[in-house]
Design an enzyme around this catalytic site. Structure first.
Site, PDB file in Angstrom:
ATOM      1  N   TYR A  57       0.834  -1.200   0.000  1.00 40.96           N
ATOM      2  CA  TYR A  57       0.000   0.000   0.000  1.00 40.96           C
ATOM      3  C   TYR A  57       0.873   1.257   0.000  1.00 40.96           C
ATOM      4  CZ  TYR A  57      -3.509  -3.393   1.645  1.00 40.96           C
ATOM      5  OH  TYR A  57      -4.332  -4.484   1.799  1.00 40.96           O
ATOM      6  N   HIS A 124       0.259 -11.963   1.313  1.00 46.33           N
ATOM      7  CA  HIS A 124      -0.786 -11.155   0.672  1.00 46.33           C
ATOM      8  C   HIS A 124      -1.501 -11.922  -0.451  1.00 46.33           C
ATOM      9  CE1 HIS A 124      -1.781  -6.631  -0.064  1.00 46.33           C
ATOM     10  NE2 HIS A 124      -2.851  -7.378  -0.182  1.00 46.33           N
ATOM     11  N   SER A 203     -12.957  -5.187   2.750  1.00 46.43           N
ATOM     12  CA  SER A 203     -14.045  -4.603   1.951  1.00 46.43           C
ATOM     13  C   SER A 203     -15.415  -5.134   2.366  1.00 46.43           C
ATOM     14  CB  SER A 203     -13.812  -4.849   0.455  1.00 46.43           C
ATOM     15  OG  SER A 203     -12.664  -4.190  -0.001  1.00 46.43           O
ATOM     16  N   LEU A 205     -17.861  -3.573   3.222  1.00 53.19           N
ATOM     17  CA  LEU A 205     -18.895  -2.658   2.720  1.00 53.19           C
ATOM     18  C   LEU A 205     -18.860  -2.548   1.202  1.00 53.19           C
ATOM     19  CD1 LEU A 205     -18.595   0.105   5.463  1.00 53.19           C
ATOM     20  CD2 LEU A 205     -20.494  -1.488   5.109  1.00 53.19           C
ATOM     21  N   GLY A 206     -18.280  -3.570   0.554  1.00 53.86           N
ATOM     22  CA  GLY A 206     -18.269  -3.561  -0.908  1.00 53.86           C
ATOM     23  C   GLY A 206     -17.550  -2.358  -1.476  1.00 53.86           C
ATOM     24  N   ARG A 207     -16.383  -2.044  -0.898  1.00 52.37           N
ATOM     25  CA  ARG A 207     -15.584  -0.880  -1.313  1.00 52.37           C
ATOM     26  C   ARG A 207     -16.403   0.410  -1.236  1.00 52.37           C
ATOM     27  NH1 ARG A 207     -10.964  -3.263  -3.053  1.00 52.37           N
ATOM     28  NH2 ARG A 207     -11.192  -5.438  -3.646  1.00 52.37           N
ATOM     29  N   GLY A 208     -17.234   0.455  -0.209  1.00 53.63           N
ATOM     30  CA  GLY A 208     -18.050   1.642   0.035  1.00 53.63           C
ATOM     31  C   GLY A 208     -19.395   1.630  -0.660  1.00 53.63           C
ATOM     32  N   PHE A 209     -19.564   0.723  -1.622  1.00 57.86           N
ATOM     33  CA  PHE A 209     -20.786   0.722  -2.419  1.00 57.86           C
ATOM     34  C   PHE A 209     -22.024   0.467  -1.579  1.00 57.86           C
ATOM     35  CE2 PHE A 209     -23.984  -1.481  -4.970  1.00 57.86           C
ATOM     36  CZ  PHE A 209     -24.161  -0.571  -6.004  1.00 57.86           C
TER      37      PHE A 209
END
Length: 328
Positions: A57, A124, A203, A205-209
């Site tokens: 990252y 990873h 993720s 939250l679905g990458r914020g979706f």
């Protein structure tokens, strides 16, 4: 909220919800280090212990950032980081799991984090050209040397998990798991539970979706990874928004946000599940932690499952190339 419940990843005790720090350096456009450090410290203040990063990252920036944030508070944090991507952004993807690289990567992560040990060290992605026994054998040597406390894998397949665990106990598997990514439920999660391996959904939250904050990619920075992901593509995005509309209705009935409902669903997958929603803002950190207080009945869970049935999401979670790196 300082009374966050404790859950266990193998023998490692952590807060029931962690903080994914990737977006503070990578994937979602420009970030602000001061804001990110303040969010990490707020997480520690509220009782979050598990902080998740990777040497990939921001080409090491994220580890350095976390190192600065926890300076003076090391005993309050459970530091998890990963190795395996031997390339940098813009270069062809190279995964390395050979013993020499494991040792080299760990030493570099320790320097960037500014600590003498890593609490949870993940591979990873699995290197298809190196036996997992070699990789985990080298990771086990790091445990024996006191540089690492617990071992993990990320996005590994069921057979690989078994082989790895036979070399040295694996504390956690980190993989994508949310209402719109449920791939691991059929085979991988049962294997982890058979072996006593904790599950760390990224993720969630679905990458914020699933929060409902994104109805198109137009407002996202040009460098945002979601611009390249099939589920956010035209056609797929519109179909997937129907899931969020249904979640909004269910959430409103319980007096919570769609994101809190979706995250509470992940939290309810089991006491061995520790999601790591990512954010760089204190506002969303606190909203995410609110999901821990959302009680879901069996009827609630059934309604949520009906709103987002497995297999009904439009588009794959990665493009064709990146899909080849998961489930090995």
């Amino acid at each position: 909220m300082t009374n966050i419940p404790t859950r266990h990843l193998g023998e490692l005790a952590v807060s029931a919800q962690g903080l994914g720090c990737m977006g503070m350096s990578h994937g979602y456009g420009e970030s602000d280090d001061a804001q990110s450090i303040a969010t990490i410290n707020r997480a520690l203040d509220l009782g979050v212990t598990l902080l998740d990063t990777s040497d990939f990252y921001g080409a090491g920036h994220n580890e350095e950032l976390i190192g600065r944030a926890v300076a003076g508070r090391r005993d309050e944090a459970v530091l998890a980081t990963k190795f395996g991507f031997a390339n940098r952004l813009g270069e062809p993807t190279r995964i390395r799991g050979d013993a020499a690289y494991v040792r080299e990567a760990c030493d570099a992560s320790l320097r960037r984090l500014g600590v003498d040990h890593i609490d949870l060290y993940y591979q990873h992605r699995v290197d298809p050209d190196v036996p997992i026994e070699e990789t985990v054998g080298a990771m086990a040597e790091l445990v024996a040397a006191g540089k690492v406390r617990h071992l993990g894998l990320s996005e590994a397949g069921a057979e690989t998990i078994r082989r790895a665990h036979a070399v040295h106990p694996i504390a956690a598997l980190q993989s994508e798991w949310s209402l719109w990514t449920r791939d691991l439920e059929q085979e991988i999660a049962p294997v982890c539970r058979e072996l006593g391996i904790g599950l760390v959904p990224f993720s969630p939250l679905g990458r914020g979706f699933l929060t409902g904050r994104y109805t198109s990619v137009e407002g996202l920075p040009e460098s945002d990874v979601r611009r390249t992901q099939p589920r956010f593509a035209d056609g797929n995005l519109e179909q997937n928004l129907a899931i969020v509309d249904k979640l909004d209705e269910l959430a409103a009935a319980k007096g919570v946000s769609a994101g809190q409902l979706a995250l509470a669903w992940v939290q309810h997958r089991g006491d061995d599940v520790v999601p790591i929603p990512g954010t760089r803002r204190q506002k969303y950190l606190e909203e995410n932690l609110g999901a821990l207080a959302v009680d879901l009945t069996s009827e609630d869970l059934a309604a949520i499952d009906a709103a987002a049935p497995a297999g009904q999401v439009a588009g794959t979670r990665y493009d064709a190339v990146n899909l080849t790196f998961v489930g090995r």
